[in-house]
Design an enzyme around this catalytic site. Structure first.
Site, mmCIF file in Angstrom:
data_model
loop_
_atom_site.group_PDB
_atom_site.id
_atom_site.type_symbol
_atom_site.label_atom_id
_atom_site.label_comp_id
_atom_site.label_asym_id
_atom_site.label_seq_id
_atom_site.Cartn_x
_atom_site.Cartn_y
_atom_site.Cartn_z
ATOM 1 N N THR A 120 0.820 -1.221 0.000
ATOM 2 C CA THR A 120 0.000 0.000 0.000
ATOM 3 C C THR A 120 0.853 1.271 0.000
ATOM 4 O OG1 THR A 120 -1.290 -1.298 1.611
ATOM 5 C CG2 THR A 120 -2.077 0.925 1.107
ATOM 6 N N HIS A 130 -8.596 -0.764 2.785
ATOM 7 C CA HIS A 130 -8.336 -2.201 2.924
ATOM 8 C C HIS A 130 -9.653 -2.990 2.842
ATOM 9 C CE1 HIS A 130 -4.166 -1.614 3.707
ATOM 10 N NE2 HIS A 130 -4.290 -1.155 4.925
ATOM 11 N N GLY A 135 11.087 -4.519 2.754
ATOM 12 C CA GLY A 135 10.672 -4.281 1.366
ATOM 13 C C GLY A 135 11.237 -5.305 0.395
HETATM 14 P P1 PAP Z 1 -0.217 -0.958 4.986
HETATM 15 O O1 PAP Z 1 -1.159 -1.860 4.286
HETATM 16 O O2 PAP Z 1 -0.353 -0.974 6.470
HETATM 17 O O3 PAP Z 1 -0.193 0.428 4.432
HETATM 18 P P2 PAP Z 1 1.935 -1.787 3.330
HETATM 19 O O4 PAP Z 1 2.576 -0.543 2.871
HETATM 20 O O5 PAP Z 1 0.997 -2.460 2.397
HETATM 21 O O6 PAP Z 1 1.244 -1.554 4.732
HETATM 22 O O7 PAP Z 1 3.013 -2.879 3.684
HETATM 23 C C1 PAP Z 1 4.250 -2.607 4.241
HETATM 24 C C2 PAP Z 1 5.225 -3.465 3.492
HETATM 25 O O8 PAP Z 1 5.608 -2.800 2.265
HETATM 26 C C3 PAP Z 1 6.510 -3.653 4.276
HETATM 27 O O9 PAP Z 1 6.986 -4.928 3.882
HETATM 28 P P3 PAP Z 1 7.992 -5.806 4.777
HETATM 29 O O10 PAP Z 1 7.420 -5.842 6.164
HETATM 30 O O11 PAP Z 1 8.015 -7.154 4.137
HETATM 31 O O12 PAP Z 1 9.293 -5.122 4.698
HETATM 32 C C4 PAP Z 1 7.353 -2.523 3.737
HETATM 33 O O13 PAP Z 1 8.733 -2.697 3.969
HETATM 34 C C5 PAP Z 1 7.015 -2.586 2.269
HETATM 35 N N1 PAP Z 1 7.296 -1.322 1.583
HETATM 36 C C6 PAP Z 1 7.079 -0.063 2.019
HETATM 37 N N2 PAP Z 1 7.483 0.840 1.111
HETATM 38 C C7 PAP Z 1 7.997 0.140 0.080
HETATM 39 C C8 PAP Z 1 8.608 0.519 -1.161
HETATM 40 N N3 PAP Z 1 8.774 1.786 -1.506
HETATM 41 N N4 PAP Z 1 9.015 -0.473 -1.987
HETATM 42 C C9 PAP Z 1 8.860 -1.782 -1.654
HETATM 43 N N5 PAP Z 1 8.296 -2.198 -0.491
HETATM 44 C C10 PAP Z 1 7.870 -1.245 0.365
#
Ligand code: PAP
Length: 333
Positions: free
Chosen positions: A75, A130, A295
């Site tokens: 997201t 969501h 990420g």
């Molecule tokens: P949300 O639904 O609460 O907004 P969301 O952003 O969907 O959360 O998920 C967070 C995940 O996206 C994290 O994954 P991880 O725990 O496996 O590391 C986060 O690191 C990853 N994320 C956030 N920003 C990016 C980005 N710019 N590129 C790739 N992955 C990202």
């Protein structure tokens, strides 16, 4: 003496107070808030309050773009990309004052939920949710506004969710074990779950209404970012011109929204924002860096047992094969 007539908001409150105790209930993961099964999906109490209000009152604009996802599926990344794409006439990607350099993406792309209680800002056409496709207000599903859906390997989704709620959970709230959370997730009884039904709902809608619902995998976006960013821009109605492509604008936006760039910004390393839950009145402090962990694709290998992997891969294969969606099953390598 005549009984005073209830206002419509009092009536809605009374309806909710009678509805919620009747719904199947499970333990929630964040701030002791239970989740309830409403029309096939598990939502926290405070979310149900807002969902019902939105279903009654929300008015979409034809140019709205709704970013939808199961939590932890990408997201934040998509928020940054969509914000940069649709606002690029106002904010140049290499402007030192670009809002993404000073604000967390969640602050720039409001949640659909906020419009349950607040009027919508006229200039804001981009928001996120969501909610499952079938839970969206009918006004959104039948309007011409567009929906972008991102989905991700459920093994990485579960691991990411697990880390997230452990980071946010106040010290005085009760904890839930890794195994308990896993069992809930695989039974489908996790917040906003079942994960598989969530993905299936949007996938089917993207097949039926390809001009309305854009469907992208986190893993594909990771490996072919520029290609998918161009598709995304075209879908939401802000395609890149030949001149922009020649000037490398797509690559620059991709770089600005990359995990390395965003996770190293001061605002995302040390900032936070506060959210109040209407059901309990408790506040959650959302630490910005909780949205940027690794990420990566495949971090589940460091956190799931072989048995857990098999369980999730089997459910995914069973559920997704029948609708023709590529699965993520892979051996521990
Ligand atoms: P949300 O639904 O609460 O907004 P969301 O952003 O969907 O959360 O998920 C967070 C995940 O996206 C994290 O994954 P991880 O725990 O496996 O590391 C986060 O690191 C990853 N994320 C956030 N920003 C990016 C980005 N710019 N590129 C790739 N992955 C990202």
């Amino acid at each position: 003496m005549a009984t005073p007539k209830q206002s419509s908001s009092d009536e809605a409150k009374t309806n909710l107070e009678t509805l919620i105790p009747e719904l199947p209930r499970e333990r929630g993961w964040i701030v002791d808030e239970d989740i309830h099964l409403l029309n096939g999906f598990w939502y926290p109490t405070s979310v149900i309050h807002r969902l019902l209000a939105l279903q009654q009152h929300f008015k979409p604009h034809p140019n709205d773009v709704l970013l939808a996802s199961y939590p932890k599926s990408g997201t934040t990344w998509l928020m940054a990309l969509l914000f940069s794409i649709v606002n690029r006439a106002t904010y140049n990607h290499d402007d030192m004052l670009h809002p993404l350099l000073n604000s967390h993406p969640h602050e720039l792309v409001p949640s659909l939920r906020t419009y349950a209680t607040n009027p919508r800002a006229p200039e804001s056409l981009l928001f996120h949710t969501h909610f499952a496709y079938s839970s969206l207000p009918e006004q959104i599903r039948s309007s011409s506004c567009r929906i972008v859906y991102v989905f991700r390997d459920p093994k990485d989704v579960f691991v990411s969710f697990w880390h997230f709620f452990n980071k946010l959970r106040p010290k005085d709230s009760s904890s839930i074990s890794h195994q308990e959370a896993f069992n809930q997730f695989s039974r489908g009884a996790s917040p906003y779950g079942p994960y598989w039904d969530h993905v299936t709902g949007y996938y089917k809608a993207s097949i039926q209404f390809p001009n309305k619902v854009f469907f992208v995998r986190y893993e594909d976006l990771k490996t072919e970012t520029v290609f998918h960013v161009k598709r995304l821009a075209e879908f939401v109605g802000w395609p890149f011109s030949e001149e922009e492509e020649n000037e490398g604008v797509v690559q620059k936006i991709t770089d600005l929204c990359s995990f390395d760039k965003l996770s190293n910004l001061e605002i995302n390393k040390n900032g936070s924002f506060i959210r109040k839950l209407p059901s309990t009145g408790r506040t959650v402090s959302l630490i910005n860096n909780a949205f940027f962990r690794k990420g990566e694709i495949g971090d589940w290998k460091n956190h799931l047992s072989e048995e857990m992997r098999k369980t999730l891969d089997q459910i995914t294969e069973d559920k997704f094969n029948e609708i023709g969606l590529t699965t993520f099953a892979c051996a521990r390598g």
